[in-house]
Each structure stands twice: as C-alpha cells, then as structure tokens.
Scaffold this active site. Structure first.
Site, PDB file in Angstrom:
ATOM      1  CB  THR A   1      -0.952  -0.004   1.216  1.00 54.68           C
ATOM      2  OG1 THR A   1      -1.826  -1.118   1.105  1.00 54.68           O
ATOM      3  CG2 THR A   1      -1.802   1.260   1.280  1.00 54.68           C
TER       4      THR A   1
ATOM      5  CG  PHE B   1       0.416   4.590   3.694  1.00 51.63           C
ATOM      6  CD1 PHE B   1      -0.772   4.520   4.400  1.00 51.63           C
ATOM      7  CD2 PHE B   1       1.106   3.411   3.433  1.00 51.63           C
ATOM      8  CE1 PHE B   1      -1.264   3.293   4.839  1.00 51.63           C
ATOM      9  CE2 PHE B   1       0.619   2.189   3.861  1.00 51.63           C
ATOM     10  CZ  PHE B   1      -0.567   2.131   4.569  1.00 51.63           C
TER      11      PHE B   1
END
Ligand SMILES: C=C(O[C@@H]1C=C(C(=O)O)C=C[C@H]1O)C(=O)O
Length: 363
Positions: A263, A265
C-alpha cells in the site's frame, strides 16, 4: 575442533570499543542537528525543523555507501531512527494518521517519521486533513492506493477540497494474518472480521481455507482485532501491529493472495518540499468534456519524456467539469523540463492543481 583465531573475549572487547565510538558519534551528530535547529529557528521563527528532502538524501546516501554485511534497507532503518531521535531533541514531529491505533497507516507513519514521532489516530481520512489544516499536527498520513485493490477514493476526494500539499510518500509491504484470541480453535471459527480492502486482498485464501465462515466488514483491521479479543468463535484479518496491540495469536501468517501486496501512503502537510534529486509530483487536472481531451492532456507528458506513474479518473463533484484526473509523474515541478510541461498542460486544461512535489519513498 580447531582453535578460533580470535577469542570470544577479544571480540567482545572490540565490540565494546566500537560501541563507545558509535555512542560518541551519535551524540556528536545529535549536537550538530541541534545547531541546525538553532539556525533554522533564527531564520524562520516558528518554522518546521523537519526537512523531507534532506532526510531522503541522508537515507539514500547511507544506502549507496553501505557495503554490508547489513543490507542497505536495514542500515537505512537504523539511520531513520537516529534522525528521528535527533529531530525530537528539538521538537518531536506530530503526525495524525488514519486510525485506530494498530492500523497499517500507523505503521506507515512510524516507518516514515521514525519511532520518536508523536502519532495521533484519527477516525476518518477527512479528519486527518482537518487536523493538519487546523495546525493541530505538523503532518498527516493517509493511504492512497493498494497494489491489489487500486485507489482509495476518499483520499483523492479529500484533496479536491483541500489546500494541503503532499510532502512525501511511503510504500509499505502489507502482510495479513488470520488472528484469534488465545482460546479460539481453528475449527470453531465461524465469523471473520476485517476491513473490506483486506478481505479483497485475501479473497482466494479465504475461499480455499474458510469458505463457510461469515465475512463481516468493519471500519479497520485494528477494529477487527479488537472485536475478536472477546469472541471465541471469531477471527480477524489484520497485521502485526494490531496482533501485538491486542495480544492475539496467528492461526495463519501472510495470507494475502499476492506476495507483493503493498500500500502506498501519502504524507500531507503545509510545506512545499524542495528538490531532493529523486522526486515525484502529483496533480489534479480538470478537463472539458470534448473529443480528444485525454489525448491533449497526455501529449505534453509524452513530448517532454516525463514518466507518468499513475493516472486515475474521478467524477467531478462540482458538475462543471466532466473529468477530473489524478496524475503522478517522476520529476519535481521546479525542474525546468517539468515546469515547461506543466505550462502546456495548464493551457489545455480547465484547471490544474499541483498537489505537491516530494521525494520518492526511500524505505
Ligand atoms: C538536521 C536537520 O534537521 C532535521 C534532522 C535531520 C537529520 O538528523 O539528519 C535531517 C533533516 C531534518 O529533518 C537538517 O535540516 O539538516
């Protein structure tokens, strides 16, 4: 057995001597950082001490110089913590993140700012934006895209209404585990809690191993972990931080379908970050609804040989423009070739908003 050429005792003496040197050098470094802070305070009273571009350069240099035996990422992580502690001497960075405690976003915040940062959990992505806008914290950390599941629309939408800038990015490898309270047996699990994104990232594994269990979506993985703490027939899909926070045990480890599941960010703040030498820029562009609009938008990128790393379309919420594009590309808006390209895009688009130029994630 042959006699070792160096005795254990001698090696330990050598390690003690090296530790003395490391201790002295870290203290010297911390004193230098304190002096830098004094100079900054003089030139820019009330300004921020944290400099994303400088930290990225320090980490990249360490990784380039490292000759092992520790691997470069491990070495950079150690330096990450040294810098974090040096900065905290003057002023610990205050960071709001999408909570609750134990989420991957908290892990990302600590990976980026180090353990000396003060991290504060927020209940929603727009709250993270609000805290930074209000000046209650220095920075915010929000998820923006997952390699398996795609973009996180809440984050993109928040940028449309906000004047905040992107100051950095962090990419985190996401490992999901199937977690249970200590007394729960595998054959008793009839319900599994998790965030919808995590369910999506572990779909195949769940279909193969727990096809009968009810899948209950909740607001975060950490919330899922909190719930199973008191339920003997339930399990949660969450990461290491949540497992540790709630003292859960792992029925199965690394259950994500794709081993490269990660992921990305974003670090949001009020700062324009100078060039670090390896940067990215993020834009929001609104185009008029006319034939060839997307081609017109992309053509200058191609001609200036700018490497686009992401292109997302979102419906415009104002109703005035039909398309809104979120674009990431390699380069900094202060580089002449990027500035020239942006000027051309500005002529073709209805609206262009530069969300920020920032160092490519190092760790
Ligand atoms: C020391 C400085 O301030 C802070 C601390 C840093 C460090 O410890 O290396 C680097 C950048 C800043 O976040 C600096 O700007 O050089």
């Amino acid at each position: 057995m042959t006699e070792p050429t160096v005795s254990l005792e001698a090696l330990r003496q050598r390690i003690d001597a090296l530790d003395n040197d490391i201790l002295r050098l870290i203290s010297e470094r911390a004193a230098c950082a304190q002096q830098v802070a004094e100079i900054k305070a003089e030139h820019e009273p009330g300004g921020v001490f944290y400099r994303p571009e400088r930290e990225a350069q320090v980490l990249r240099r360490v990784m380039e110089l490292n000759k092992g035996p520790l691997d470069s990422e491990e070495m950079a992580r150690l330096f990450r913590e040294i810098m974090s502690a040096c900065l905290a001497l003057e002023q610990p960075v205050k960071v709001a993140y999408l909570g609750p405690e134990g989420t991957f976003t908290q892990q990302a915040a600590l990976k980026h700012f180090g353990e000396s940062a003060i991290s504060l959990p927020m209940a929603a992505i727009d709250e993270v934006f609000r805290e930074v806008e209000a000046g209650a914290v220095n920075y915010g950390v929000v998820p923006v895209e997952n390699s398996t599941e795609g973009v996180i629309n809440h984050t993109l939408d928040s940028f449309m209404d906000s004047g905040l800038r992107i100051c950095g990015e962090v990419v985190l490898r996401i490992h999901h585990h199937l977690l249970v309270a200590e007394t729960t047996r595998r054959d008793k699990v009839s319900r599994i809690y998790s965030h919808p994104q995590s369910f999506a990232q572990c779909r195949k594994w769940l279909d193969a191993h727990f096809p009968q269990a009810e899948r209950v979506p909740v607001s975060s993985n950490a919330e899922a972990a909190r719930l199973v703490k008191t339920e003997w027939h339930s399990a949660a899909i969450a990461g290491d931080m949540a497992a540790k926070l709630y003292g859960l045990s792992k029925l199965a480890e690394k259950i994500e379908d794709r081993p490269d599941n990660s992921t990305r960010f974003l670090i949001i703040g009020n700062q324009d970050v100078p060039i670090s030498g390896a940067d990215k820029t993020s834009l929001v562009v609104a185009m008029r609804n006319q034939p060839g609009a997307l081609h017109d938008l992309l053509e200058p990128f191609h001609r200036h040989q700018i490497d686009m790393t992401r292109l997302e379309t979102r419906p415009s919420r104002t109703g005035v423009w039909n398309y809104v594009f979120f674009i990431d590309f390699k380069g900094h808006c202060e580089e002449p070739r990027v500035a020239a390209m942006l000027e051309e895009v500005q002529l073709r688009a209805a609206e262009v908003k530069v969300l920020g130029s920032y160092p490519v994630g190092v760790l």
